[in-house]
Design a protein around this motif. Structure first.
Motif, PDB file in Angstrom:
ATOM      1  N   THR A 218     -24.332  78.052  88.048  1.00 47.29           N
ATOM      2  CA  THR A 218     -24.349  76.608  87.783  1.00 47.29           C
ATOM      3  C   THR A 218     -23.958  75.778  89.008  1.00 47.29           C
ATOM      4  N   HIS A 219     -23.234  76.400  89.953  1.00 45.43           N
ATOM      5  CA  HIS A 219     -22.763  75.690  91.141  1.00 45.43           C
ATOM      6  C   HIS A 219     -22.917  76.602  92.356  1.00 45.43           C
ATOM      7  N   VAL A 220     -23.245  76.014  93.502  1.00 47.35           N
ATOM      8  CA  VAL A 220     -23.480  76.789  94.719  1.00 47.35           C
ATOM      9  C   VAL A 220     -22.765  76.111  95.892  1.00 47.35           C
ATOM     10  N   VAL A 221     -22.193  76.922  96.789  1.00 47.72           N
ATOM     11  CA  VAL A 221     -21.579  76.420  98.019  1.00 47.72           C
ATOM     12  C   VAL A 221     -22.278  77.064  99.209  1.00 47.72           C
ATOM     13  N   PHE A 222     -22.750  76.232 100.142  1.00 54.57           N
ATOM     14  CA  PHE A 222     -23.303  76.722 101.414  1.00 54.57           C
ATOM     15  C   PHE A 222     -22.150  76.780 102.407  1.00 54.57           C
ATOM     16  N   CYS A 223     -21.693  77.984 102.718  1.00 50.59           N
ATOM     17  CA  CYS A 223     -20.529  78.142 103.600  1.00 50.59           C
ATOM     18  C   CYS A 223     -20.816  79.217 104.644  1.00 50.59           C
ATOM     19  N   PHE A 224     -22.071  79.303 105.087  1.00 53.32           N
ATOM     20  CA  PHE A 224     -22.473  80.369 105.994  1.00 53.32           C
ATOM     21  C   PHE A 224     -22.743  79.815 107.388  1.00 53.32           C
ATOM     22  N   GLY A 225     -22.859  80.727 108.347  1.00 49.17           N
ATOM     23  CA  GLY A 225     -23.241  80.343 109.702  1.00 49.17           C
ATOM     24  C   GLY A 225     -22.190  80.699 110.726  1.00 49.17           C
ATOM     25  N   SER A 226     -22.646  80.911 111.953  1.00 50.42           N
ATOM     26  CA  SER A 226     -21.746  81.205 113.069  1.00 50.42           C
ATOM     27  C   SER A 226     -20.874  79.990 113.368  1.00 50.42           C
ATOM     28  N   VAL A 227     -19.612  80.246 113.741  1.00 52.35           N
ATOM     29  CA  VAL A 227     -18.709  79.162 114.116  1.00 52.35           C
ATOM     30  C   VAL A 227     -18.508  79.095 115.625  1.00 52.35           C
TER      31      VAL A 227
ATOM     32  N   GLU B 254     -34.408  65.732  95.842  1.00 59.11           N
ATOM     33  CA  GLU B 254     -34.636  66.182  94.469  1.00 59.11           C
ATOM     34  C   GLU B 254     -33.605  67.210  94.001  1.00 59.11           C
ATOM     35  N   LEU B 255     -32.753  67.679  94.932  1.00 57.30           N
ATOM     36  CA  LEU B 255     -31.742  68.671  94.580  1.00 57.30           C
ATOM     37  C   LEU B 255     -30.347  68.045  94.602  1.00 57.30           C
ATOM     38  N   PRO B 256     -29.453  68.461  93.688  1.00 60.78           N
ATOM     39  CA  PRO B 256     -28.087  67.899  93.636  1.00 60.78           C
ATOM     40  C   PRO B 256     -27.169  68.563  94.661  1.00 60.78           C
ATOM     41  N   VAL B 257     -27.406  68.260  95.933  1.00 61.26           N
ATOM     42  CA  VAL B 257     -26.618  68.869  97.012  1.00 61.26           C
ATOM     43  C   VAL B 257     -25.851  67.777  97.746  1.00 61.26           C
ATOM     44  N   GLY B 258     -24.523  67.861  97.717  1.00 57.54           N
ATOM     45  CA  GLY B 258     -23.686  66.959  98.482  1.00 57.54           C
ATOM     46  C   GLY B 258     -23.236  67.625  99.768  1.00 57.54           C
ATOM     47  N   VAL B 259     -22.660  66.831 100.652  1.00 60.13           N
ATOM     48  CA  VAL B 259     -22.227  67.309 101.969  1.00 60.13           C
ATOM     49  C   VAL B 259     -20.736  67.042 102.140  1.00 60.13           C
ATOM     50  N   VAL B 260     -19.998  68.048 102.578  1.00 68.81           N
ATOM     51  CA  VAL B 260     -18.591  67.885 102.930  1.00 68.81           C
ATOM     52  C   VAL B 260     -18.441  68.253 104.397  1.00 68.81           C
ATOM     53  N   ARG B 261     -17.927  67.319 105.178  1.00 65.93           N
ATOM     54  CA  ARG B 261     -17.746  67.542 106.619  1.00 65.93           C
ATOM     55  C   ARG B 261     -16.283  67.806 106.946  1.00 65.93           C
TER      56      ARG B 261
ATOM     57  N   ALA C 170     -31.876  78.751 101.572  1.00 68.96           N
ATOM     58  CA  ALA C 170     -30.916  78.487 100.500  1.00 68.96           C
ATOM     59  C   ALA C 170     -31.381  77.334  99.610  1.00 68.96           C
ATOM     60  N   LEU C 171     -31.932  76.296 100.218  1.00 69.31           N
ATOM     61  CA  LEU C 171     -32.440  75.170  99.435  1.00 69.31           C
ATOM     62  C   LEU C 171     -33.610  75.599  98.543  1.00 69.31           C
ATOM     63  N   ALA C 172     -34.476  76.467  99.083  1.00 68.48           N
ATOM     64  CA  ALA C 172     -35.584  76.983  98.270  1.00 68.48           C
ATOM     65  C   ALA C 172     -35.046  77.770  97.082  1.00 68.48           C
ATOM     66  N   PHE C 173     -33.969  78.515  97.294  1.00 67.79           N
ATOM     67  CA  PHE C 173     -33.383  79.308  96.209  1.00 67.79           C
ATOM     68  C   PHE C 173     -32.816  78.404  95.109  1.00 67.79           C
ATOM     69  N   LEU C 174     -32.237  77.270  95.499  1.00 68.05           N
ATOM     70  CA  LEU C 174     -31.675  76.360  94.495  1.00 68.05           C
ATOM     71  C   LEU C 174     -32.733  75.908  93.495  1.00 68.05           C
ATOM     72  N   ARG C 175     -33.970  75.791  93.955  1.00 66.58           N
ATOM     73  CA  ARG C 175     -35.046  75.343  93.065  1.00 66.58           C
ATOM     74  C   ARG C 175     -35.340  76.358  91.960  1.00 66.58           C
ATOM     75  N   GLU C 176     -34.860  77.585  92.139  1.00 61.56           N
ATOM     76  CA  GLU C 176     -35.105  78.636  91.152  1.00 61.56           C
ATOM     77  C   GLU C 176     -33.969  78.777  90.141  1.00 61.56           C
ATOM     78  N   LEU C 177     -32.975  77.893  90.228  1.00 63.17           N
ATOM     79  CA  LEU C 177     -31.810  77.998  89.340  1.00 63.17           C
ATOM     80  C   LEU C 177     -31.940  76.996  88.194  1.00 63.17           C
TER      81      LEU C 177
END
Length: 337
Positions: free
Chosen positions: A66-75, A155-162, A95-102
């Motif tokens: 029901t909820h997803v967090v994008f927390c990946f990537g090199s730092v 079209e996707l419910p994705v917010g951004v936290v900086r 990852a955004l493409a995958f959200l469309r399948e949920l």
């Protein structure tokens, strides 16, 4: 909540997983290793179609998440274009493409960085992304590309936290990683080498602790954030000089912070040979003019950063390091490489 955390085995991802578990959520942590210190570990790869999940895992994740967090990537601030764009750009697109399948997706949160704003001119708020900025490295550009992709998917419910740099003891229980980013300076300072900073580091670096950062991500899932952008940093606004001083305090070391103005370009040219790690050289001056009122866009109550998370970072580093001689040897090796 049934939360899927993409990249949840890293420093911040682990803290987010732990915060979600404490809140009572069901948590799955996707990583290439398939390991997790909190929640259920799932083997996968954000760079692959459908996250590289097996057929059985794919069916389960699709049905229950029901909820997803994008927390990946090199730092790493010195990553090359191939690694950065494959992970931050291609990975975010996958990852955004995958959200469309949920079918039951309620909210997703993309963890971004203030460094996506690069060398920006003028006052920055949560509204801006592209400001005509220049990027100091591929990491900044990669974070910009990832956030751009998220913002361009209305079209996707994705917010951004900086966030800016995130410090504190490693929630995985290990030694703080000093190979990348701001922590690269810690071994140099603890070994007695100078770091050259404008105004001797008397400017904010928008830092926070890993625990409050994780709580902000949880709040973004739970409130929820919707399509908004939030920015979180320690409201006490410690300066870069104060950060270095507090991290060194448990070692009984007073950091040698030198005014950078007389050296300027010279410092950037020879980097570590004068005691400034190359990842820090381009951040030796104020990073950006951030409007501190961006914090007011986060619903209260706010999490309270650990009052001694900087000292605790130094303590954790001390517990995992034999001596200042070990640090000095490592710093000298990097300077000569």
């Amino acid at each position: 909540m049934n939360v899927l955390i993409l990249g949840g085995s890293g420093f911040l991802g682990t803290a987010v997983a732990q915060a979600c578990v404490r809140s009572g959520a069901t948590v799955r942590v996707l990583s290439r290793s398939g390991r997790a210190t909190a929640g259920e570990g799932v083997r996968g790869d954000v760079r692959l179609p459908r996250l590289g999940l097996s057929a059985a895992e794919l069916a389960r994740v699709r049905t229950e998440t029901t909820h997803v967090v994008f927390c990946f990537g090199s730092v790493s601030w010195t990553s090359g274009p191939g690694e950065v764009l494959e992970t931050h750009s291609s990975g975010t697109r996958s990852a955004l493409a995958f959200l469309r399948e949920l079918p039951h997706l309620r909210q997703a949160v993309h963890v971004s960085s203030l460094l996506a704003l690069g060398r920006s001119e003028g006052r920055i708020t949560n509204r801006e992304l592209y400001t005509g900025q220049r990027f100091r490295n591929w990491y900044e550009y990669g974070k910009y590309c990832a956030e751009r992709l998220v913002r361009d998917t209305p079209e996707l419910p994705v917010g951004v936290v900086r966030f800016g740099p995130v410090l504190g003891p490693d929630p995985r229980g290990g030694r703080p990683d000093t190979r990348h980013g701001l922590p690269m300076a810690f071994p140099h300072l603890l070994a007695g080498y100078p770091v050259h900073l404008a105004r001797r580091g008397d400017f904010p670096c928008w830092i926070t602790d890993v625990s409050s950062a994780a709580e902000i991500v949880l709040k973004a899932l739970d409130k929820p954030i919707g399509r908004a952008t939030w920015t979180w940093f320690d409201p006490a606004l410690p300066t870069l000089g104060e950060v270095f001083t507090e991290v060194c305090r448990p070692w009984g070391v007073v950091p040698k912070i030198v005014e950078a103005a007389p050296l300027g370009r010279f410092t950037r040219l020879i980097g570590e040979r004068v005691g400034t790690p190359r990842e820090l050289a381009d951040y030796a001056e104020p990073w950006l003019d951030l409007d501190v009122d961006v914090l007011k866009e986060i619903p209260e109550p706010w999490p309270v950063p650990d009052p001694d998370y900087l000292g605790a970072t130094g303590e954790a580093l001390r517990a995992g390091t034999a001596s200042t001689e070990t640090l000095r040897a490592g710093a000298e090796k990097r300077a000569l490489s």
